[in-house]
Structure formats: structure tokens, C-alpha cells
Design a protein around this motif. Structure first.
Motif, PDB file in Angstrom:
ATOM      1  N   ARG A  60       0.789  -1.214   0.000  1.00 44.33           N
ATOM      2  CA  ARG A  60       0.000   0.000   0.000  1.00 44.33           C
ATOM      3  C   ARG A  60       0.831   1.279   0.000  1.00 44.33           C
ATOM      4  NH1 ARG A  60      -5.221  -1.060   1.945  1.00 44.33           N
ATOM      5  NH2 ARG A  60      -5.616   1.167   1.604  1.00 44.33           N
ATOM      6  N   CYS A  61       2.097   1.199   0.355  1.00 50.18           N
ATOM      7  CA  CYS A  61       2.924   2.409   0.450  1.00 50.18           C
ATOM      8  C   CYS A  61       3.876   2.465  -0.732  1.00 50.18           C
ATOM      9  CB  CYS A  61       3.709   2.421   1.775  1.00 50.18           C
ATOM     10  SG  CYS A  61       2.649   2.576   3.219  1.00 50.18           S
ATOM     11  N   THR A  62       3.506   3.232  -1.725  1.00 52.75           N
ATOM     12  CA  THR A  62       4.297   3.239  -2.950  1.00 52.75           C
ATOM     13  C   THR A  62       5.681   3.813  -2.752  1.00 52.75           C
ATOM     14  OG1 THR A  62       3.332   5.376  -3.540  1.00 52.75           O
ATOM     15  CG2 THR A  62       2.245   3.403  -4.408  1.00 52.75           C
ATOM     16  N   GLU A  63       5.891   4.593  -1.657  1.00 53.41           N
ATOM     17  CA  GLU A  63       7.223   5.151  -1.450  1.00 53.41           C
ATOM     18  C   GLU A  63       8.240   4.070  -1.094  1.00 53.41           C
ATOM     19  OE1 GLU A  63       5.083   5.657   2.569  1.00 53.41           O
ATOM     20  OE2 GLU A  63       4.605   5.801   0.427  1.00 53.41           O
ATOM     21  N   LEU A  64       7.772   2.880  -0.748  1.00 54.57           N
ATOM     22  CA  LEU A  64       8.680   1.790  -0.437  1.00 54.57           C
ATOM     23  C   LEU A  64       9.045   0.969  -1.670  1.00 54.57           C
ATOM     24  CD1 LEU A  64       7.295   0.460   2.963  1.00 54.57           C
ATOM     25  CD2 LEU A  64       9.106   2.115   2.548  1.00 54.57           C
ATOM     26  N   ILE A  65       8.541   1.362  -2.837  1.00 56.39           N
ATOM     27  CA  ILE A  65       8.785   0.616  -4.057  1.00 56.39           C
ATOM     28  C   ILE A  65       9.475   1.506  -5.077  1.00 56.39           C
ATOM     29  CG2 ILE A  65       7.738  -0.728  -5.917  1.00 56.39           C
ATOM     30  CD1 ILE A  65       5.281  -1.049  -4.131  1.00 56.39           C
ATOM     31  N   LYS A  66      10.494   0.951  -5.721  1.00 58.96           N
ATOM     32  CA  LYS A  66      11.061   1.618  -6.879  1.00 58.96           C
ATOM     33  C   LYS A  66      11.027   0.624  -8.032  1.00 58.96           C
ATOM     34  CE  LYS A  66      15.747   0.637  -5.168  1.00 58.96           C
ATOM     35  NZ  LYS A  66      17.015   1.261  -4.736  1.00 58.96           N
ATOM     36  N   THR A  67      10.823   1.114  -9.224  1.00 63.97           N
ATOM     37  CA  THR A  67      10.645   0.260 -10.391  1.00 63.97           C
ATOM     38  C   THR A  67      11.765   0.494 -11.385  1.00 63.97           C
ATOM     39  OG1 THR A  67       8.247   0.328 -10.108  1.00 63.97           O
ATOM     40  CG2 THR A  67       9.070  -0.378 -12.244  1.00 63.97           C
ATOM     41  N   PHE A  68      12.328  -0.612 -11.866  1.00 70.34           N
ATOM     42  CA  PHE A  68      13.317  -0.566 -12.936  1.00 70.34           C
ATOM     43  C   PHE A  68      12.831  -1.516 -14.022  1.00 70.34           C
ATOM     44  CE2 PHE A  68      15.707   0.629  -9.165  1.00 70.34           C
ATOM     45  CZ  PHE A  68      16.381   1.744  -9.605  1.00 70.34           C
TER      46      PHE A  68
END
Length: 354
Positions: A60-68
Motif C-alpha cells: 500500500r505504500c508506494t514510497e517503499l517501491i522503486k521500479t526498474f
């Protein structure tokens, strides 16, 4: 890479050849044959309900995800995790659980540790991932309580046994438990998450919260008799991981030294064994070949300065095609240690960052 141990290889070949099993690319082939494999309840989705153990849900917390590209990673600069955190990687981890069970023939423990489960033990599972080990063990030992601990809540949000719970946190920032809380602390396959200097801090915390035993399972990526293409790729990838992350994919000597240098411990037992890589090793070797290839491809972002993604995947395919015909093997290990009764006084907890 070490000399060929032909006698050992003949033993391995004889042991596994009669149980030959050809894997296809479908992970479901394995999961559907494992009754303790509720993977459908372990999906990363923005629709997931927040875990009761956390207000920082990965889902639920998108700040904990980074996408490559198409892959998702945990988004914390101070956290070293060279693998992605998405469904594909979770499937690989669960297949690794099946392989681990078969590798140790269902006996992950040394006999001294087995006595823990004869009573109402409390067990902590560090880096629990999907929670599959804790769930398996909770079914096998309903009189014991298991706590899975991980930095991301990829563990199930539903269908938990009453003797299992899960908690979020970073072990390098301190475990949220009092000294001597758990009868056994278990850690498996964490070499891709800990730098060389992190091991001492991590193991100090494990020892602090254990009242009796610690048990660690992992492997050294050596590729003994792996062939020239596989060995070249291994050297390139491992050098890059060491240079960029201070991660050593052959952690057995680091772990042993940390434990042997700690005066809180006694009865340190170390066991290693050869695991075949490829179809020559039957089902076990075929499983490991697939898992190792899968893991190598999932490492791409962490070693992307070596090659383009297309070049890298081609090199992985060629290396593992070669590896499957070279009758190579890796070394896997397990270490258990007992916390001295007279040394179970309070240890200094890691101070959490505020």
C-alpha cells in the motif's frame, strides 16, 4: 574453482540418477504438488488489506517501491537487497523452499536443535519472505509458536495458523524483542541481503534474542566443475556484487568466524554437503539448476553495468546450458550453535534510528 572430487561425484550421480526429474518452465508444476504451498494467498497487490503487524505495508505504500523496467525493488538506500521484490521473485523463493526441504531430506535441523520442538518452543524466522517455512513448521509442530520477521510484508495476510504471526522490521536496526525471547532463531538464504560488514551486527541481534539455539542455512556459489562460460559469468557477477554492494555470495566462512568469535555461544556445529547442478543430479540437481538460473536472471539490475539486458540474458542461457552438461555442483551448509546458559545475561540492544 577447486579440484574435481570424482568419488564424491560418482556417489552423487548414483544417489540422484534413479530419481531423475525434468523440470519445465512452469513453477506451478512444483507448487501444485505441494500441499503446504498456499501461494495464491501471497500475491503483491495494491488491493491487499494492510497487515495488522504494520502501517508500512509494501502493498500500500508506494514510497517503499522503486521500479526498474518491469521489476519492483525495495526502495531504501541503506537496505542492501540485490533481488527484486515482486511475484516472480516470490515464486523463486518458494521453489527454493521446496528444494531446501528435499536437499536436507526434510531434516533442516541437527539433532541438538530437534529437542526444541518437543516442548512449547518459541521460534523466530529471520528474513521469512513469503512465510512458507514458518507456516510449514507451524503445521508440523502445533505446540510451538513461530514468528516470521522480514523487511517487506510478502508473508500471507490471510489463512494463518493460530501459532504463527509475522512482523515487519529491519534486523540491522534492531529486533523488537527482549533478550532471550526465543528458544530458536532460524535464518536461511540471506546472503543476498547482507553486506560482509552487516553479518556481525545481524548475528549479534540473533544471539541476543535467542535463549537456546540459532540455526543458519545457506549456500556458497562456487560452481565446482561448472565449465568455462559458467565460471566466467560467475566471476563477473560476484565481482560486481562485491564492488557495488559489499555482498559476498560465499558466506559460510564469514558466518562461521562471527559465531566462533562470540563468547556467548558453544556447541557450534557446521555441516556442508554437495548439491548437484543439472539433470545429472536427478530431481534435486534439476531443481537447483532452475533456481540458480532464475536467481541469476533476477540479479540483472544489480549487475546491469556489465551488459545490456538482452546480452546478459543470452549469456545466462548459454552458461546454464553448458552448466547442465558439465556435472558441476555447489556447496550448501548449515550451522547451529547453542547460547551458553551462563552467558544469557542481557546484551546491549541495537539503538534504533529515529
Amino acid at each position: 574453482m577447486g579440484a574435481t572430487n570424482s568419488t564424491s561425484k560418482r556417489r552423487l550421480s548414483k544417489r540422484f540418477h534413479n530419481n531423475n526429474f525434468l523440470i519445465n518452465d512452469s513453477y506451478d508444476r512444483f507448487s501444485n504438488n505441494n500441499n503446504n504451498f498456499p501461494s495464491s494467498k501471497r500475491r503483491i497487490s495494491s488491493e491487499s488489506t494492510l497487515s495488522s503487524h504494520s502501517t508500512n505495508s509494501f502493498d500500500r505504500c508506494t514510497e517503499l517501491i522503486k521500479t526498474f523496467g518491469s521489476r519492483k525493488y525495495f526502495n531504501r538506500d541503506h537496505v542492501k537487497d540485490i533481488f527484486p521484490t515482486d511475484n516472480d521473485e516470490l515464486k523463486r523463493l518458494e521453489l527454493t523452499h521446496i528444494w531446501n526441504k528435499e536437499l536436507w531430506e526434510g531434516q533442516s535441523f541437527f539433532l541438538p536443535v530437534d529437542e526444541v520442538f518437543s516442548r512449547n518452543a518459541k521460534v523466530l524466522d529471520i528474513g521469512c519472505g513469503t512465510g512458507i517455512w514458518s507456516l510449514d513448521m507451524a503445521r508440523k509442530y502445533p505446540n510451538c509458536h513461530f514468528t516470521g520477521f522480514d523487511i517487506v510484508d510478502n508473508f500471507p495476510l490471510e489463512l494463518k495458523q493460530s501459532n504463527v504471526d509475522f512482523a515487519l522490521g529491519n534486523i540491522l536496526e534492531g529486533l523488537p524483542y527482549d533478550d532471550n525471547t526465543f528458544d530458536l532463531v532460524f535464518m536461511r538464504n540471506m546472503k543476498g541481503c547482507l553486506s560482509q560488514k552487516d553479518y556481525n551486527k545481524c548475528l549479534q541481534e540473533i544471539i541476543r534474542v535467542s535463549s537456546r539455539w540459532i540455526l543458519i542455512l545457506d549456500s556458497d556459489i562456487i560452481l565446482i566443475d561448472g565449465g568455462p562460460l559458467a565460471n566466467q559469468l560467475r566471476e563477473e557477477v560476484l565481482d560486481e556484487l562485491m564492488k557495488n554492494y559489499d555482498i559476498n555470495m560465499m558466506p559460510s566462512s564469514i558466518i562461521r568466524k562471527c559465531l566462533e568469535d562470540n563468547n556467548q555461544l558453544s556447541d557450534i556445529h557446521f555441516e556442508d554437503k554437495q548439491c548437484p547442478i543439472g539433470e545429472w543430479g536427478g530431481r534435486l540437481g534439476t531443481l537447483y539448476l532452475e533456481i540458480l538460473k532464475w536467481a541469476t536472471k533476477n540479479l540483472y539490475h544489480s549487475v546491469s553495468t556489465l551488459y545490456s539486458e538482452e546480452e546478459y540474458n543470452l549469456k545466462v542461457d548459454e552458461a546454464f546450458e553448458e552448466l547442465n552438461h558439465y556435472n558441476g555442483y555447489d556447496m550448501v551448509f548449515r550451522i547451529c550453535a547453542k547460547k551458553n546458559v551462563e552467558k544469557r545475561k542481557s546484551l546491549k540492544k541495537i539503538v534504533r534510528n529515529t
